[in-house]
Design an enzyme around this catalytic site. Structure first.
Site, PDB file in Angstrom:
ATOM      1  N   LYS A 153       0.599  -1.506   0.169  1.00  0.00           N
ATOM      2  CA  LYS A 153      -0.263   0.152   0.098  1.00  0.00           C
ATOM      3  C   LYS A 153       1.312   1.234  -0.005  1.00  0.00           C
ATOM      4  O   LYS A 153       0.860   2.355  -0.517  1.00  0.00           O
ATOM      5  CB  LYS A 153      -0.797   0.068   1.388  1.00  0.00           C
ATOM      6  CG  LYS A 153      -2.335  -0.458   1.053  1.00  0.00           C
ATOM      7  CD  LYS A 153      -2.717  -0.825   1.926  1.00  0.00           C
ATOM      8  CE  LYS A 153      -4.487  -1.202   2.199  1.00  0.00           C
ATOM      9  NZ  LYS A 153      -4.159  -2.967   2.551  1.00  0.00           N
ATOM     10  N   GLU A 237      -4.511   6.341   7.248  1.00  0.00           N
ATOM     11  CA  GLU A 237      -5.049   6.908   6.720  1.00  0.00           C
ATOM     12  C   GLU A 237      -6.027   8.015   7.298  1.00  0.00           C
ATOM     13  O   GLU A 237      -7.102   7.553   8.030  1.00  0.00           O
ATOM     14  CB  GLU A 237      -5.598   6.920   5.588  1.00  0.00           C
ATOM     15  CG  GLU A 237      -4.730   5.923   3.941  1.00  0.00           C
ATOM     16  CD  GLU A 237      -5.737   5.788   3.384  1.00  0.00           C
ATOM     17  OE1 GLU A 237      -6.924   5.535   3.489  1.00  0.00           O
ATOM     18  OE2 GLU A 237      -4.653   5.442   2.199  1.00  0.00           O
ATOM     19  N   HIS A 272     -16.742  -3.874   6.067  1.00  0.00           N
ATOM     20  CA  HIS A 272     -15.619  -3.325   5.038  1.00  0.00           C
ATOM     21  C   HIS A 272     -15.793  -4.878   3.589  1.00  0.00           C
ATOM     22  O   HIS A 272     -14.347  -5.321   2.717  1.00  0.00           O
ATOM     23  CB  HIS A 272     -14.087  -3.622   5.359  1.00  0.00           C
ATOM     24  CG  HIS A 272     -14.215  -2.765   6.702  1.00  0.00           C
ATOM     25  ND1 HIS A 272     -14.723  -1.081   5.937  1.00  0.00           N
ATOM     26  CD2 HIS A 272     -13.921  -2.090   7.857  1.00  0.00           C
ATOM     27  CE1 HIS A 272     -14.146  -0.160   7.240  1.00  0.00           C
ATOM     28  NE2 HIS A 272     -13.660  -1.106   8.526  1.00  0.00           N
ATOM     29  N   ARG A 329      -5.798  -7.499  -9.908  1.00  0.00           N
ATOM     30  CA  ARG A 329      -5.797  -9.432 -10.228  1.00  0.00           C
ATOM     31  C   ARG A 329      -7.214  -8.847 -11.280  1.00  0.00           C
ATOM     32  O   ARG A 329      -7.889  -7.399 -10.808  1.00  0.00           O
ATOM     33  CB  ARG A 329      -5.700 -10.213  -8.967  1.00  0.00           C
ATOM     34  CG  ARG A 329      -6.804  -9.073  -8.007  1.00  0.00           C
ATOM     35  CD  ARG A 329      -6.793 -10.532  -6.606  1.00  0.00           C
ATOM     36  NE  ARG A 329      -7.262  -9.382  -5.534  1.00  0.00           N
ATOM     37  CZ  ARG A 329      -8.680  -8.739  -5.476  1.00  0.00           C
ATOM     38  NH1 ARG A 329      -9.853  -9.435  -5.954  1.00  0.00           N
ATOM     39  NH2 ARG A 329      -9.631  -8.407  -3.997  1.00  0.00           N
TER      40      ARG A 329
END
Length: 544
Positions: A153, A237, A272, A329
């Site tokens: 990330k 974040e 999520h 992917r």
């Protein structure tokens, strides 16, 4: 017509046994792209995605090869392939599909040309992609370098900054201590979101709104990330309030061409985890869509992306959007993009791996136009009335919903199938396609109501509640949709009268009644009269 002509040309080229070099002129320079047909594909996966790839291979005239664990020896995906081989004997169910040396061994021993990773398992492992290439095989996906860069990330965030893509304020690198987490939160303020630095899928993700919860949530998220991905490093974040989760589907080739196949809205999530996906994103302003797709293509070109992939964004109520991550992917929800564009993404992946370029396939940006709306519902063997606990057992009854505008992608969806506790609870993906969102939702609603599944619990009652919600039907969605609609969890109890009646009749016929009779009178004892026949005087004349 151009797309059809290109597909005919590809079919003719695939029948040739010769490798060809194509000179591609792009940005003022020429590059050589070798075309070499793929004759066999091994899918390093299981379940519905393995079957999805096998079907694409069959349509292209390519031999399909499956691998399976000991627990999957009766699973449908090994029956759908031309060949199948056991891997990971003696290993845990999931570890069998993570055994890179054994998968490579199967490829070498059985004359396999290429490997498709599917999604999950090894699909985002750069060491697997590299092992496939080192073995002299082709990896149907991005290059190992890009898989590694996009899977990290922090590296993906750095690449986005270099490409000029908007990002959410966050840590410059992965952090490993709660003290670093506290320092970031004090500097940038709350709310923030903790994410696993080396994995995705919602694992190790926490939203924190109070300073006194930072340390505890960091430790919990880090522990979960370490258990899932082997590394507890976290990325922090700023948290965007009431965002929409929008992702852009990309397709690139070895010559540097990249196109987008428009976007999907994945905002209907629970913890999520995506539940329902829509393509294209409803009520997304055209100017926002154009900017988002432009940035996604720009990022892909910047990192040298080839094959299929997805760039994910968070979009706020004002139309501002921010880069989240790249999924290097194929994704579970690729089906809705296929429905609205008419492009087979799996076949495209294989053709790009063979060396075909997007213009040769007829995939130029102006030729790709979305038609209507598609919805995907993930029917899982989870009990929504019991906090979505996974349900296992034997499917006693299975009858699917079908009809015009409905597509089913499944693996273990048949009467008698065993739903094991070892793998993901996905039973069948149901995809609807119609001219507008409301019509697509109506088709999906009708199809789900036609399903009859007995033996295990499913989330169909929950999905029906989502499809009948007015905000959903009007496309007013954000990631809080499920949390703010408790009525989605109110279900009418299933009666299942027919199966109960059949079970009762079978029990009575075999074992007799188990309840008291309505009268005290006992059943009559009847001795039937059997006529006596003198065996010695039987007339066996058969001349008549």
């Amino acid at each position: 017509m151009q797309l059809f002509s290109a597909q005919l040309a590809v079919a003719g080229l695939r029948r040739s046994n010769r490798a060809r070099l194509w000179s591609i002129h792009k940005n003022g320079f020429a590059s050589q792209v070798e075309y070499k047909p793929i004759r066999s594909v091994l899918v390093a996966n299981r379940g519905e995605i393995a079957i999805r790839v096998f079907r694409a291979c069959t349509e292209l005239g390519i031999r399909s090869v499956a691998v399976y664990s000991e627990q999957d020896k009766m699973h449908m995906h090994r029956q759908k392939a031309d060949e199948s081989y056991m891997v990971g004997k003696g290993l845990a169910p999931v570890e069998a599909y993570l055994n890179i040396p054994e998968i490579i061994r199967v490829c070498k021993e059985n004359d396999v040309d290429a490997v498709h990773p599917g999604y999950g398992f090894l699909s985002e492992r750069s060491d697997f992609a590299q092992a496939v290439i080192d073995a002299g095989l082709r990896f149907i996906g991005p290059s190992p370098k890009v898989v590694q860069q996009m899977g990290d990330k922090v590296a993906a965030r750095k690449a986005a900054i270099e490409a000029g893509v908007p990002i959410v304020p966050g840590t410059d690198g992965p952090i490993n201590t709660k003290e670093e987490a506290v320092e970031f939160c004090r500097k940038h303020g709350l709310p923030v979101i903790f994410k696993a630095a080396y994995g995705g899928g919602g694992r190790g993700m926490r939203v924190v709104r109070k300073m006194d919860e930072v340390e505890d949530n960091f430790l919990r998220a880090s522990s979960e990330a370490k258990a899932a991905f082997g590394n507890g490093a976290m990325f922090i974040e700023k948290f965007i309030e009431r965002p929409r989760h929008i992702e852009v589907q990309l397709l690139g080739d070895k010559a540097g061409n990249v196109v987008h196949l428009y976007e999907r809205d994945c905002s209907v999530q629970r913890r999520h985890q995506k539940v329902v996906e829509i393509a294209p994103a409803p009520r997304l302003p055209i100017e926002v869509r154009d900017k988002m797709t432009e940035y996604a293509v720009r990022l892909a070109r910047h990192v040298g992306y080839e094959n299929a992939g997805t760039v994910e964004f968070l979009c706020d109520e004002s139309g501002n959007f921010y880069f989240i991550e790249v999924n290097a992917r194929l994704q579970v929800e690729h089906t809705v993009t296929e429905e609205i564009t008419g492009i087979d993404l799996v076949q495209s992946q294989i053709r790009v791996a063979e060396g075909m370029t997007l213009p040769e396939l007829g995939y130029t940006q102006e030729n790709i136009q979305p038609q209507g709306y598609a919805i995907q519902c993930r029917v899982t063997t989870e009990d929504p009335a019991n906090d979505f606990q996974p349900n296992t057992g034997r499917l006693e009854v299975f009858r699917s919903g079908e009809g015009m505008g409905i597509r089913l992608d499944s693996a273990s969806a048949y009467a008698g199938a065993i739903i094991s506790p070892y793998y993901d609870s996905l039973l069948v993906k149901v995809i609807s396609h119609a001219s507008d969102l409301q019509s697509s939702a109506a088709k999906m609603n009708r199809a789900l109501r036609e399903f009859r599944i007995r033996g295990v619990k499913t989330n169909i009652p929950f999905l029906l509640n989502v499809l009948e919600n007015q905000k959903f039907l009007n496309g007013v969605l954000d990631t809080y949709f499920i949390d703010e609609h408790p009525q989605l969890f109110r279900f009418a109890k299933s009666k299942n009268r027919a199966q109960k009646l059949l079970n009762y009749l079978g029990e009575v016929l075999v074992n007799g009644p188990t309840t008291p009779l309505a009268t005290k009178l006992k059943p009559a004892e009847v001795q039937p009269h059997v006529p006596q026949l003198p065996l010695g005087k039987l007339n066996c004349d058969t001349s008549v």
